[in-house]
Design a protein around this motif. Structure first.
Motif, PDB file in Angstrom:
ATOM      1  N   VAL A 153       0.800  -1.236   0.058  1.00  0.00           N
ATOM      2  CA  VAL A 153      -0.054   0.079  -0.037  1.00  0.00           C
ATOM      3  C   VAL A 153       1.020   1.195  -0.033  1.00  0.00           C
ATOM      4  CG1 VAL A 153      -0.267   0.043   2.395  1.00  0.00           C
ATOM      5  CG2 VAL A 153      -1.970   1.017   1.225  1.00  0.00           C
ATOM      6  N   GLN A 154       1.904   1.205   0.349  1.00  0.00           N
ATOM      7  CA  GLN A 154       2.782   2.372   0.656  1.00  0.00           C
ATOM      8  C   GLN A 154       3.566   2.799  -0.875  1.00  0.00           C
ATOM      9  OE1 GLN A 154       5.881   1.773   3.773  1.00  0.00           O
ATOM     10  NE2 GLN A 154       4.937   2.906   4.886  1.00  0.00           N
ATOM     11  N   THR A 175      -6.538  -7.600   0.378  1.00  0.00           N
ATOM     12  CA  THR A 175      -5.203  -8.031  -0.389  1.00  0.00           C
ATOM     13  C   THR A 175      -4.083  -7.052  -0.131  1.00  0.00           C
ATOM     14  OG1 THR A 175      -5.710  -7.124  -2.589  1.00  0.00           O
ATOM     15  CG2 THR A 175      -6.496  -9.490  -2.157  1.00  0.00           C
ATOM     16  N   MET A 176      -4.409  -5.946   0.301  1.00  0.00           N
ATOM     17  CA  MET A 176      -3.329  -4.884   0.540  1.00  0.00           C
ATOM     18  C   MET A 176      -2.550  -5.087   1.813  1.00  0.00           C
ATOM     19  SD  MET A 176      -3.714  -2.797  -2.016  1.00  0.00           S
ATOM     20  CE  MET A 176      -4.055  -4.209  -3.021  1.00  0.00           C
ATOM     21  N   ASN A 177      -1.394  -4.996   1.799  1.00  0.00           N
ATOM     22  CA  ASN A 177      -0.556  -5.056   2.809  1.00  0.00           C
ATOM     23  C   ASN A 177       0.552  -3.681   3.066  1.00  0.00           C
ATOM     24  OD1 ASN A 177       1.342  -6.609   4.500  1.00  0.00           O
ATOM     25  ND2 ASN A 177       2.952  -6.245   3.266  1.00  0.00           N
ATOM     26  N   HIS A 178       0.482  -3.529   4.517  1.00  0.00           N
ATOM     27  CA  HIS A 178       1.231  -2.293   4.853  1.00  0.00           C
ATOM     28  C   HIS A 178       2.652  -2.950   5.536  1.00  0.00           C
ATOM     29  CE1 HIS A 178       2.925   1.215   7.041  1.00  0.00           C
ATOM     30  NE2 HIS A 178       1.501   1.958   6.631  1.00  0.00           N
ATOM     31  N   PRO A 179       3.859  -2.708   4.956  1.00  0.00           N
ATOM     32  CA  PRO A 179       5.113  -3.238   5.246  1.00  0.00           C
ATOM     33  C   PRO A 179       5.606  -3.115   6.664  1.00  0.00           C
ATOM     34  CG  PRO A 179       5.524  -1.384   3.860  1.00  0.00           C
ATOM     35  CD  PRO A 179       4.009  -1.613   3.844  1.00  0.00           C
ATOM     36  N   GLU A 180       4.958  -2.045   7.333  1.00  0.00           N
ATOM     37  CA  GLU A 180       5.501  -1.714   8.868  1.00  0.00           C
ATOM     38  C   GLU A 180       4.702  -2.297   9.596  1.00  0.00           C
ATOM     39  OE1 GLU A 180       5.463   2.603   9.180  1.00  0.00           O
ATOM     40  OE2 GLU A 180       7.198   2.766   7.716  1.00  0.00           O
ATOM     41  N   VAL A 181       3.404  -2.960   9.326  1.00  0.00           N
ATOM     42  CA  VAL A 181       2.708  -3.854  10.337  1.00  0.00           C
ATOM     43  C   VAL A 181       2.959  -5.481  10.118  1.00  0.00           C
ATOM     44  CG1 VAL A 181       0.277  -4.688  10.730  1.00  0.00           C
ATOM     45  CG2 VAL A 181       0.838  -2.113   9.980  1.00  0.00           C
ATOM     46  N   THR A 189      -5.800  -5.525  11.692  1.00  0.00           N
ATOM     47  CA  THR A 189      -4.636  -4.248  11.757  1.00  0.00           C
ATOM     48  C   THR A 189      -4.179  -4.158  10.199  1.00  0.00           C
ATOM     49  OG1 THR A 189      -3.944  -5.387  13.692  1.00  0.00           O
ATOM     50  CG2 THR A 189      -2.598  -3.913  12.821  1.00  0.00           C
ATOM     51  N   GLN A 190      -4.160  -5.089   9.403  1.00  0.00           N
ATOM     52  CA  GLN A 190      -3.601  -4.723   8.239  1.00  0.00           C
ATOM     53  C   GLN A 190      -4.847  -3.886   7.402  1.00  0.00           C
ATOM     54  OE1 GLN A 190      -1.122  -4.633   6.408  1.00  0.00           O
ATOM     55  NE2 GLN A 190       0.517  -6.310   7.192  1.00  0.00           N
ATOM     56  N   VAL A 191      -5.996  -4.312   7.446  1.00  0.00           N
ATOM     57  CA  VAL A 191      -6.973  -3.508   6.835  1.00  0.00           C
ATOM     58  C   VAL A 191      -7.443  -2.370   7.305  1.00  0.00           C
ATOM     59  CG1 VAL A 191      -9.524  -3.669   6.432  1.00  0.00           C
ATOM     60  CG2 VAL A 191      -8.224  -5.811   6.061  1.00  0.00           C
ATOM     61  N   CYS A 194      -4.201   0.073   6.196  1.00  0.00           N
ATOM     62  CA  CYS A 194      -4.102   0.134   4.762  1.00  0.00           C
ATOM     63  C   CYS A 194      -5.214   1.137   4.414  1.00  0.00           C
ATOM     64  CB  CYS A 194      -4.233  -1.102   3.995  1.00  0.00           C
ATOM     65  SG  CYS A 194      -2.851  -2.350   4.178  1.00  0.00           S
ATOM     66  N   THR A 195      -6.294   1.069   4.939  1.00  0.00           N
ATOM     67  CA  THR A 195      -7.471   1.919   4.745  1.00  0.00           C
ATOM     68  C   THR A 195      -6.930   3.261   5.114  1.00  0.00           C
ATOM     69  OG1 THR A 195      -8.994   0.135   4.888  1.00  0.00           O
ATOM     70  CG2 THR A 195      -9.876   2.284   4.965  1.00  0.00           C
TER      71      THR A 195
END
Length: 455
Positions: A153-154, A175-181, A189-191, A194-195
């Motif tokens: 997502v970044q 399906t989105m992923n935040h690399p710092e999470v 948490t990811q959802v 990312c939102t």
């Protein structure tokens, strides 16, 4: 994990946080849904950042909205649900069961808007080749459409800042992923994170985004409930995948009404608009058959005619069945009890079935009278006249209560050729217009209404 990192257990169904693990979520009651999550420490803001935030505050009269306009999607049914089109800087969530048409409607919007503006379609579920195959089937070939297959997502936000498209599609948020999470993709948490980052990007660049969200087995949007609070609009696709009709309904809309619906027909070429749903829902109606009745319901500002079917048959068991499709089963049981107690129609030893034709789901009290008359018609095996439309709420005393928007309902019935309208007595007294060509009968009781239907 750093020594200062803290963990919590978050329910993947409702987002409830607890300091300790438990087998059952205390909030939603689901089992085995508590997942360990690393809580990111909150960094303190520097004085310069706080000062810049204060300087961004504006008085209401200083904000200029004269040049604001909406993007029209090319689908008037979708524009109706959105309140007139896509607002700049808005974050829209579209949800529904797998295969119901979420990705299809996004590509159709891309085809229309991609002719005049730049659209970025981000997919974390399909490859670019798969999207191209589906686009060819739907006839999508807009020059302004760009495809990006990425889940970081970044990185997606960096592309958005560099490209500055006019509209962004995200398929899908799970399906989105935040690399710092550190939690897995699709977790609560990811959802949420990312939102949040997509929201900040949309608001800061004034770029509207449409996000696709999955649903869980109960039909609710998968992920934390806060996801629905973050976005500006939440749209639900309803309908049976085995049937062609799809209904798009707004559960939340900051820029329009939540009472409007859009009706579509799923075909091999995509979603086709149904601008006259009343006529479509009444196609194939049986002739001179008992147990069928037509009613008028209001979906926002739109009146829709729907066919209600009732069936009363001899029960082969000690406890008769009560089943309803497209209508509240508890309300059907209440109506049958009123018919027995107040009107003298007995269903206590009969199986009773109610069906709303076309896959519609009705929850308006004005449908009560049509349900009652369809059941009485089946019980007496006496058909209701085909040119009759009825609507009204039934009270526990057996009375017919008045309903709203009667003029709009009668006008829709006249347009489709109905010759007689049966409505509550007090609603007839409050009608605003004159309706030549249709007989309007006001009734006070169910028995009176049934006698008027069969004249």
């Amino acid at each position: 994990m750093s020594p200062k990192a803290k963990t919590a257990y978050v329910c993947i169904e409702c987002g409830f946080e607890a300091p300790k693990w438990s087998g059952k979520c205390p909030a939603c009651g689901k089992w085995n849904t508590m997942e360990e999550t690393v809580l990111s420490p909150v960094a303190a803001k520097s004085p310069s950042v706080v000062s810049s935030v204060i300087n961004n505050a504006k008085k209401l009269y200083e904000i200029d909205v004269n040049n604001e306009h909406r993007y029209y999607t090319g689908l008037s049914e979708l524009d109706r649900v959105l309140g007139g089109g896509i607002v700049k800087g808005s974050l829209i969530l579209i949800s529904g069961e797998p295969g119901i048409g979420k990705s299809t409607i996004l590509l159709q919007v891309c085809q229309h808007l991609g002719q005049s503006i730049n659209v970025l379609y981000v997919s974390g579920e399909e490859s670019a080749r798969q999207i191209k195959i589906r686009a060819n089937r739907l006839g999508v070939n807009a020059n302004g459409l760009k495809i990006l297959t990425e889940t970081d997502v970044q990185g997606i936000c960096e592309v958005i800042r560099a490209e500055k498209p006019d509209l962004v599609m995200i398929d899908s948020i799970q399906t989105m992923n935040h690399p710092e999470v550190s939690s897995s993709t699709g977790s609560v948490t990811q959802v949420r994170e990312c939102t949040n980052i997509l929201l900040k990007t949309a608001k800061s660049l004034d770029i509207p985004m449409i996000i696709v969200g999955h649903v869980n087995k109960d039909g609710a949007i998968a992920g934390p409930k806060v996801l629905e609070h973050i976005v500006d609009a939440v749209l639900y696709f309803e309908g049976d995948r085995q049937m062609p009709y799809r209904i798009l309904r707004a559960a939340k809309n900051r820029y329009g009404s939540t009472n409007e619906i859009g009706v579509f027909d799923m075909s091999g070429n995509g979603l086709n608009q149904i601008e006259n749903p009343s006529q479509v829902m009444l196609e194939g109606r049986p002739q001179n058959a008992s147990g069928t009745c037509v009613t008028a319901v209001m979906e926002g500002t739109r009146p829709i005619l729907a066919e209600i079917q009732g069936l009363a048959s001899t029960s082969g068991y000690g406890n008769p069945k009560r089943m309803a499709t497209g209508y509240d089963g508890n309300r059907v049981s209440m109506i049958l009890a009123v018919l027995e107690k107040r009107s003298g129609y007995y269903f206590s030893n009969l199986d009773s079935y109610v069906n709303v034709v076309g896959g519609l789901r009705l929850d308006e009290p004005s449908v009560d009278l049509a349900v009652a008359l369809s059941m009485i018609s089946s019980l007496k095996d006496k058909p209701i006249s085909e040119d009759v439309i009825v609507f009204g709420e039934i009270g526990l005393a057996g009375e017919i209560r008045s309903v709203t928007h009667c003029d709009a309902r009668i006008s829709e019935a006249m347009r489709l050729g109905f010759k007689k309208c049966i409505l509550p007595y007090y609603s007839k007294k409050n009608l605003q217009g004159n309706y030549p060509g249709i007989e309007i009968i006001g009734v006070k009781t169910v028995r009176e209404a049934f006698e008027a239907c069969c004249e």
